[in-house]
Motif scaffolding. Structure first.
Motif, PDB file in Angstrom:
ATOM      1  N   LYS A  42     -10.233  27.824   0.886  1.00  0.00           N
ATOM      2  CA  LYS A  42      -9.367  27.565  -0.274  1.00  0.00           C
ATOM      3  C   LYS A  42     -10.044  26.726  -1.355  1.00  0.00           C
ATOM      4  CE  LYS A  42      -5.096  28.017   2.366  1.00  0.00           C
ATOM      5  NZ  LYS A  42      -3.846  27.371   2.786  1.00  0.00           N
ATOM      6  N   GLU A  43     -11.317  26.420  -1.183  1.00  0.00           N
ATOM      7  CA  GLU A  43     -12.046  25.676  -2.214  1.00  0.00           C
ATOM      8  C   GLU A  43     -12.569  26.640  -3.270  1.00  0.00           C
ATOM      9  OE1 GLU A  43     -15.722  22.433  -2.572  1.00  0.00           O
ATOM     10  OE2 GLU A  43     -15.126  23.186  -0.608  1.00  0.00           O
ATOM     11  N   ASN A  44     -12.525  26.214  -4.532  1.00  0.00           N
ATOM     12  CA  ASN A  44     -12.975  27.071  -5.625  1.00  0.00           C
ATOM     13  C   ASN A  44     -14.471  26.916  -5.878  1.00  0.00           C
ATOM     14  OD1 ASN A  44     -10.566  28.353  -6.330  1.00  0.00           O
ATOM     15  ND2 ASN A  44      -9.920  26.670  -7.637  1.00  0.00           N
ATOM     16  N   LEU A  45     -15.142  28.050  -5.999  1.00  0.00           N
ATOM     17  CA  LEU A  45     -16.536  28.069  -6.426  1.00  0.00           C
ATOM     18  C   LEU A  45     -16.606  28.072  -7.953  1.00  0.00           C
ATOM     19  CD1 LEU A  45     -19.567  28.408  -5.649  1.00  0.00           C
ATOM     20  CD2 LEU A  45     -19.181  30.882  -5.719  1.00  0.00           C
ATOM     21  N   MET A  46     -15.671  28.783  -8.587  1.00  0.00           N
ATOM     22  CA  MET A  46     -15.551  28.833 -10.059  1.00  0.00           C
ATOM     23  C   MET A  46     -14.079  28.682 -10.416  1.00  0.00           C
ATOM     24  SD  MET A  46     -18.578  29.826 -11.757  1.00  0.00           S
ATOM     25  CE  MET A  46     -17.712  30.089 -13.279  1.00  0.00           C
ATOM     26  N   ALA A  90     -20.489  37.135  -9.227  1.00  0.00           N
ATOM     27  CA  ALA A  90     -20.412  36.304 -10.430  1.00  0.00           C
ATOM     28  C   ALA A  90     -19.250  36.865 -11.238  1.00  0.00           C
ATOM     29  CB  ALA A  90     -21.693  36.381 -11.246  1.00  0.00           C
ATOM     30  N   PRO A  91     -18.472  36.012 -11.910  1.00  0.00           N
ATOM     31  CA  PRO A  91     -17.427  36.551 -12.790  1.00  0.00           C
ATOM     32  C   PRO A  91     -18.093  37.251 -13.980  1.00  0.00           C
ATOM     33  CG  PRO A  91     -17.520  34.167 -12.957  1.00  0.00           C
ATOM     34  CD  PRO A  91     -18.483  34.555 -11.877  1.00  0.00           C
ATOM     35  N   GLU A 104     -10.902  32.696 -11.291  1.00  0.00           N
ATOM     36  CA  GLU A 104     -11.338  31.745 -10.282  1.00  0.00           C
ATOM     37  C   GLU A 104     -11.952  32.536  -9.136  1.00  0.00           C
ATOM     38  OE1 GLU A 104      -8.064  29.492  -8.635  1.00  0.00           O
ATOM     39  OE2 GLU A 104      -7.401  31.171  -7.385  1.00  0.00           O
ATOM     40  N   ILE A 105     -12.963  31.956  -8.531  1.00  0.00           N
ATOM     41  CA  ILE A 105     -13.526  32.533  -7.308  1.00  0.00           C
ATOM     42  C   ILE A 105     -13.257  31.526  -6.208  1.00  0.00           C
ATOM     43  CG2 ILE A 105     -15.615  33.291  -6.123  1.00  0.00           C
ATOM     44  CD1 ILE A 105     -16.679  34.321  -8.737  1.00  0.00           C
ATOM     45  N   LYS A 106     -12.417  31.940  -5.249  1.00  0.00           N
ATOM     46  CA  LYS A 106     -11.894  31.024  -4.229  1.00  0.00           C
ATOM     47  C   LYS A 106     -12.344  31.470  -2.839  1.00  0.00           C
ATOM     48  CE  LYS A 106      -7.607  29.619  -4.634  1.00  0.00           C
ATOM     49  NZ  LYS A 106      -7.683  28.142  -4.707  1.00  0.00           N
ATOM     50  N   ALA A 107     -12.824  30.520  -2.050  1.00  0.00           N
ATOM     51  CA  ALA A 107     -13.204  30.818  -0.668  1.00  0.00           C
ATOM     52  C   ALA A 107     -11.956  31.101   0.157  1.00  0.00           C
ATOM     53  CB  ALA A 107     -13.979  29.653  -0.072  1.00  0.00           C
ATOM     54  N   ILE A 108     -12.020  32.118   1.016  1.00  0.00           N
ATOM     55  CA  ILE A 108     -10.878  32.449   1.879  1.00  0.00           C
ATOM     56  C   ILE A 108     -11.118  31.982   3.314  1.00  0.00           C
ATOM     57  CG2 ILE A 108     -10.088  34.400   0.490  1.00  0.00           C
ATOM     58  CD1 ILE A 108     -11.597  36.220   2.531  1.00  0.00           C
ATOM     59  N   SER A 109     -12.286  31.406   3.559  1.00  0.00           N
ATOM     60  CA  SER A 109     -12.650  30.855   4.864  1.00  0.00           C
ATOM     61  C   SER A 109     -13.830  29.913   4.629  1.00  0.00           C
ATOM     62  CB  SER A 109     -13.046  31.987   5.824  1.00  0.00           C
ATOM     63  OG  SER A 109     -14.155  32.700   5.312  1.00  0.00           O
TER      64      SER A 109
END
Length: 199
Positions: A42-46, A90-91, A104-109
């Motif tokens: 759930k942490e955002n990369l972007m 990359a967006p 947003e690019i969000k980690a799912i794990s």
């Protein structure tokens, strides 16, 4: 993720580039320039408003790309990135234009990515024709696949989108939380549960 596992992944990836005739000088430049980033679930990369100055390669884990509406703040999943599906990310609305992303690019794990700056990539493309060819092939593939997904988002019904995921992107149905699959299909998680049930 263990340090030696990350190092082995990087060594293997760079060895594959050497096999594609990318020069040792280019590979060494990538080895020295890359950055390893670990993210929690759930942490955002972007985040929206940032300018994407890196291209990312997934070592482990997965991500969703969500378009965030600039006025309402509502989020819609528009792409999935996994180790075995779109591992370079990359967006695209920001990476090529150097303008703020709407995504947003969000980690799912718990996830690990390798980051390489666009400036480094551009230098490598200019100096090494084999790296340039590799990059072109990878980027064209990513753009075609992303365009195909956007076409499905526009044209398909919710059931057709879900069926497409099952048939063409089975790892998404296994690894991505239902919330984001439902967003992609344009329905609630409850409706997605109904779609999952056999008729």
């Amino acid at each position: 993720m263990e340090k030696n596992v990350k190092a082995a992944f990087i060594d293997n990836y760079l060895a594959n580039l050497l096999a594609l005739k990318v020069s040792e000088e280019s590979v060494e430049m990538m080895r020295n320039a890359h950055k390893v980033i670990d993210l929690k679930s759930k942490e955002n990369l972007m985040i929206p408003g940032e300018i994407c100055r890196h291209i990312y390669l997934i070592v482990r884990g997965g991500f969703v790309c969500r378009y965030i509406h600039e006025k309402t703040g509502s989020a819609n999943t528009i792409n999935f990135y996994l180790e075995d599906l779109h591992p370079l990310m990359a967006p695209l609305d920001s990476y090529f234009t150097a303008t703020p992303t709407h995504c947003e690019i969000k980690a799912i794990s718990p996830s690990t990515v390798i980051a390489l700056t666009k400036d480094t990539v551009d230098v490598l493309r200019e100096r090494d024709k084999y790296f340039s060819r590799f990059y072109h092939d990878v980027v064209i593939t990513a753009m075609v696949e992303e365009n195909e997904l956007k076409t499905k988002l526009i044209a398909y019904s919710a059931k057709e989108k879900y069926d497409y995921i099952l048939q063409e992107m089975p790892s998404v149905s296994k690894k991505v939380p239902s919330k984001y699959i439902a967003e992609f299909c344009g329905i609630s998680p409850e409706w997605l549960s109904k779609l999952k049930k056999p008729n």
